[in-house]
Design a protein around this motif. Structure first.
Motif, short mmCIF file in Angstrom:
data_model
loop_
_atom_site.label_atom_id
_atom_site.label_comp_id
_atom_site.label_asym_id
_atom_site.label_seq_id
_atom_site.Cartn_x
_atom_site.Cartn_y
_atom_site.Cartn_z
N LEU A 96 0.84 -1.19 0.00
CA LEU A 96 0.00 0.00 0.00
C LEU A 96 0.87 1.24 0.00
CD1 LEU A 96 -2.42 -1.08 2.85
CD2 LEU A 96 -2.81 -1.27 0.41
N SER A 97 0.55 2.17 -0.84
CA SER A 97 1.25 3.45 -0.88
C SER A 97 0.51 4.41 0.04
CB SER A 97 1.27 3.98 -2.32
OG SER A 97 1.81 5.27 -2.34
N LEU A 98 0.95 4.49 1.30
CA LEU A 98 0.26 5.31 2.30
C LEU A 98 1.10 6.44 2.84
CD1 LEU A 98 -1.49 2.48 4.33
CD2 LEU A 98 -2.47 3.90 2.55
N GLY A 99 2.36 6.42 2.62
CA GLY A 99 3.24 7.46 3.16
C GLY A 99 4.57 7.39 2.44
N ASN A 100 5.64 7.57 3.20
CA ASN A 100 6.97 7.53 2.59
C ASN A 100 7.37 6.13 2.17
OD1 ASN A 100 7.21 10.24 3.01
ND2 ASN A 100 8.32 10.03 4.93
N LYS A 101 6.97 5.12 2.95
CA LYS A 101 7.35 3.74 2.65
C LYS A 101 6.09 2.92 2.40
CE LYS A 101 11.51 3.68 5.47
NZ LYS A 101 12.21 3.04 6.58
N HIS B 9 -13.58 0.69 -3.19
CA HIS B 9 -12.56 0.58 -2.15
C HIS B 9 -12.13 -0.86 -2.01
CE1 HIS B 9 -14.63 4.37 -1.10
NE2 HIS B 9 -13.41 4.75 -0.76
N ILE B 10 -10.97 -1.01 -1.40
CA ILE B 10 -10.43 -2.34 -1.13
C ILE B 10 -10.07 -2.40 0.34
CG2 ILE B 10 -8.57 -3.96 -1.66
CD1 ILE B 10 -8.37 -2.59 -4.41
N LYS B 11 -10.48 -3.48 1.01
CA LYS B 11 -10.14 -3.65 2.42
C LYS B 11 -8.89 -4.52 2.49
CE LYS B 11 -13.32 -3.07 6.00
NZ LYS B 11 -14.47 -3.38 6.74
N VAL B 12 -7.88 -4.00 3.21
CA VAL B 12 -6.59 -4.69 3.31
C VAL B 12 -6.23 -4.84 4.77
CG1 VAL B 12 -4.16 -4.59 2.66
CG2 VAL B 12 -5.87 -3.65 1.12
N LYS B 13 -5.71 -6.02 5.13
CA LYS B 13 -5.23 -6.26 6.49
C LYS B 13 -3.71 -6.15 6.45
CE LYS B 13 -5.87 -9.41 10.32
NZ LYS B 13 -6.55 -10.65 10.75
N VAL B 14 -3.17 -5.23 7.27
CA VAL B 14 -1.72 -5.02 7.31
C VAL B 14 -1.09 -5.88 8.39
CG1 VAL B 14 -1.81 -2.71 6.30
CG2 VAL B 14 -1.96 -2.96 8.76
N GLY B 15 0.23 -5.93 8.41
CA GLY B 15 0.98 -6.79 9.32
C GLY B 15 0.62 -6.64 10.78
N SER B 16 0.24 -5.45 11.20
CA SER B 16 -0.08 -5.22 12.61
C SER B 16 -1.47 -5.75 12.97
CB SER B 16 -0.03 -3.72 12.92
OG SER B 16 -1.05 -3.04 12.20
N GLY B 17 -2.21 -6.22 11.97
CA GLY B 17 -3.56 -6.72 12.21
C GLY B 17 -4.64 -5.70 11.93
N GLU C 13 -7.07 -3.33 9.88
CA GLU C 13 -7.73 -3.41 8.59
C GLU C 13 -7.95 -2.00 8.06
OE1 GLU C 13 -11.27 -5.77 8.91
OE2 GLU C 13 -10.16 -7.55 9.55
N LEU C 14 -7.51 -1.78 6.83
CA LEU C 14 -7.62 -0.47 6.21
C LEU C 14 -8.50 -0.55 4.98
CD1 LEU C 14 -3.84 0.52 6.25
CD2 LEU C 14 -5.57 1.20 7.90
N THR C 15 -9.28 0.49 4.75
CA THR C 15 -10.04 0.60 3.53
C THR C 15 -9.36 1.65 2.68
OG1 THR C 15 -12.07 0.07 4.73
CG2 THR C 15 -12.31 1.09 2.57
N VAL C 16 -8.90 1.25 1.48
CA VAL C 16 -8.12 2.14 0.63
C VAL C 16 -8.72 2.20 -0.77
CG1 VAL C 16 -5.98 1.77 1.90
CG2 VAL C 16 -6.51 0.31 -0.04
#
Length: 178
Positions: A139-144, A157-165, A167-170
């Motif tokens: 995911l392109s959310l910031g610098n990295k 939109h797409i719901k994505v679960k990141v490593g920390s657990g 869930e983001l809607t992007v």
């Protein structure tokens, strides 16, 4: 020993000129049309070698007189001012038309740059159809970029679960496929 301090950028130089010649230069508000040949007048009034170079002064004056604020003030029949704010020559119709042309060209360039910036800053839109649930993406959310896994595809939109657990809607344009 020679003075080590020199004004180097145009904004600093114009601020200095506005301080030295407040009846001629302004930083804010409406600008005043400058007398033709003001460069030589400035050189004769200040010790340019000590505080600023002729080249940097010329560049600063060019930036000042090409600013939209300055170009707006060039109107036929208005007086140009000298360093003390005294009326000098009257602006001719040709000078006003030239200033208006410069202003139009500058605005057109700014509009084109803004359009190009918007165009280049938009990442290519990935259609949700090309993605499926379970795909690993970045995911392109910031610098990295942030790694995640798609857990749900929605219309826009797409719901994505990141490593920390979490869930983001992007939006699809924030997805970088692996």
């Amino acid at each position: 020993m020679e003075n080590q301090f020199q004004l180097t950028n145009s904004k600093e130089i114009i601020a200095y000129l506005a301080q030295q010649f407040p009846n001629c230069f302004t930083i804010e508000g409406e600008a005043k049309p400058l007398k033709i040949g003001i460069f030589q007048d400035i050189l004769s009034q200040i010790d340019s070698n000590e505080l600023l170079s002729k080249t940097k002064l010329r560049v600063a004056l060019r930036a000042y007189t090409m600013s939209w604020r300055y170009l707006y003030c060039i109107k036929e029949g208005e007086y140009r001012v000298d360093l003390d704010g005294n009326n000098n020559d009257i602006i001719t119709k040709e000078q006003m038309e030239h200033a208006q042309q410069q202003l139009k060209e500058s605005k057109d360039k700014a509009k084109a740059r803004a359009k190009e910036k918007r165009k280049s800053s938009k990442a290519p839109v990935k259609k949700p159809r090309a993605l499926k649930i379970g795909d690993f993406v970045k995911l392109s959310l910031g610098n990295k970029p942030v790694k995640g896994q798609i857990i749900k595809l929605e219309k826009e939109h797409i719901k994505v679960k990141v490593g920390s657990g979490m869930e983001l809607t992007v939006k699809p344009e924030h997805i970088i496929t692996k």
